[in-house]
Design an enzyme around this catalytic site. Structure first.
Site: not given
Ligand code: COA
Length: 391
Positions: A263, A321
């Site tokens: 998140h 979720d």
């Molecule tokens: N599974 C595996 N790795 C994950 C992850 C997940 N669900 N969520 C984040 N990461 C990792 C990324 O690969 C990244 O790794 P790196 O630094 O080695 O490249 C790091 O964590 C940061 O990711 P980032 O996308 O920059 O973080 P964010 O703050 O933008 O992420 C989300 C927030 C929600 C977009 C992300 O956690 C995600 O894609 N989750 C899955 C989708 C989801 O459940 N969305 C609903 C949110 S309520």
């Protein structure tokens, strides 16, 4: 990167873009409050209708105020007949989220206008949208199965009426309570992407129908509201608790993400996940079928284990979720309706944010750093080569 002294971060992470009195997300400690009330108290105690009142009117209702709100919601559930007819001519393969976004936009065609021909964006419009969104989702659920839509009942709760409209049967208390709690937990979440989209649209003085249509479009993606369906696909692909760890290892090895985990704001487990996990467990016991709950638990445990092996201080925990998938699947709701169900709860927050934006409005119009070519002369078309460069 900076422009005019402002710090610009990719994805606006950590950037404060406005203020709100509606909800507060404290990501470091895992606390979510609606107008100062902790969701840890609201989830087990309050109904969704009480939360709607809290968000729209600024305080929890007394019994009379709650009755008035419930009556108004009940009275506004039915859809204009032409919209139901239009839904009946949509291909049954249409995605429920596309239908919901289109029909919500269509509601504007039937809404009252003021002397200047503008739609109203007041608290009654908000209640109308809150009342009608679940009706649209339930009506499409039946239409696409070749069944006639069921008229909403005005004497049921938002959650109870939705489940009734899908099946024609009154839900059990446990089922109604599960969906009601889900709506409470989803009702608001500060400036999340879809709410921000609603506020940007409202800030142009577009009406509430336009703002909610923007929010619905933004909710769709699987980094936001689409994650629960993606999370459900994970449960079905994993199949059994024993397969959870190999599955998680394979997903992470190919550089993919575990859906329903991680998140932007929460650096600990999402506080909503705990309540949804408890609800998934309760539903599993009620149904006498723990499959979805047990697979979800195993996937969460395996994800934490493997993510920690990769990076011991990682902050990727279950989000809202994750257990939503088990809860909604156990309520018999198909995966592609999970995002519309999210909207049935979040519509309370979206409309409250639209009203809050309009009460103290200034056009939301940020800047971007320009990274394109420097200024240059216009090249007439006859002297231009196919790649746009001077011939
Ligand atoms: N599974 C595996 N790795 C994950 C992850 C997940 N669900 N969520 C984040 N990461 C990792 C990324 O690969 C990244 O790794 P790196 O630094 O080695 O490249 C790091 O964590 C940061 O990711 P980032 O996308 O920059 O973080 P964010 O703050 O933008 O992420 C989300 C927030 C929600 C977009 C992300 O956690 C995600 O894609 N989750 C899955 C989708 C989801 O459940 N969305 C609903 C949110 S309520």
């Amino acid at each position: 990167m900076s422009t005019h002294g402002l710090v610009v971060d990719r994805g606006l992470e950590g950037v404060v873009v406005g203020h709100t009195q509606l909800s507060n997300v404290e990501g470091q400690i895992g606390r979510l409050t609606y107008r100062g009330y902790d969701i840890d108290e609201l989830a087990p105690e309050a109904t969704f209708e009480e939360v709607v009142h809290l968000l729209l009117y600024g305080r929890l209702p007394d019994r009379h105020e709650l009755d008035v709100l419930k009556r108004e919601l009940g009275a506004r559930r039915s859809l204009p007949e032409p919209l139901v007819n239009a839904m009946q001519s949509v291909p049954e393969t249409a995605w429920p989220m596309d239908v919901l976004r289109t029909v919500v936009s269509g509601l504007a065609l039937f809404s009252p206008v003021n002397a200047h021909g503008e739609h109203l964006s007041d608290v009654h419009t908000a209640i109308e949208l809150i009342a009608k969104v679940p009706t649209i989702v339930a009506a499409w659920d039946r239409i696409r199965r070749g069944l006639a839509p069921i008229e909403p009942r005005s004497d049921l709760s938002q959650a109870g009426n939705f489940l009734y409209m899908r099946s024609g049967k009154l839900p059990s208390d446990v089922e109604e309570d599960a969906l009601d709690t889900y709506f409470v937990l989803l009702a608001d979440h500060s400036y999340n992407a879809s709410t921000f989209a609603a506020r940007v649209t409202a800030s142009t003085r577009a009406d509430a129908y336009a703002a909610v249509t923007s929010a619905l479009a933004t909710l769709q993606g699987d980094l936001h509201g689409g994650a629960a369906n993606a999370s459900y696909r994970t449960l079905t692909e994993v199949g059994s608790p024993a397969n959870a760890e190999p599955y998680v290892r394979a997903v992470l090895a190919r550089g993919d993400r575990i859906m329903g985990m991680g998140h932007r704001e929460y650096k600990v487990r999402d506080p909503r996940a705990r309540h949804l996990e408890a609800m998934a467990k309760r539903l599993a016991e009620h149904l006498g079928d723990p499959h979805n709950y047990e697979v979800a638990r195993a996937v969460e445990d395996a994800s934490r284990k493997v993510l920690q092996e990769k990076k011991p201080d990682n902050t990727i925990y279950a989000n809202v979720d994750f257990y939503t998938a088990a809860v909604l699947a156990d309520l018999g709701i198909p995966g592609d309706e999970f995002t519309p169900l999210f909207a049935c709860g979040r519509i309370a927050g979206w409309t409250a944010h639209v009203l809050e934006q309009l009460a103290d409005n200034r056009l939301i119009r940020p800047q971007a750093t320009y990274e394109g070519p420097p200024p240059g002369p216009y090249i007439p078309i006859e002297r231009r080569s196919s790649n746009g460069v001077h011939a």
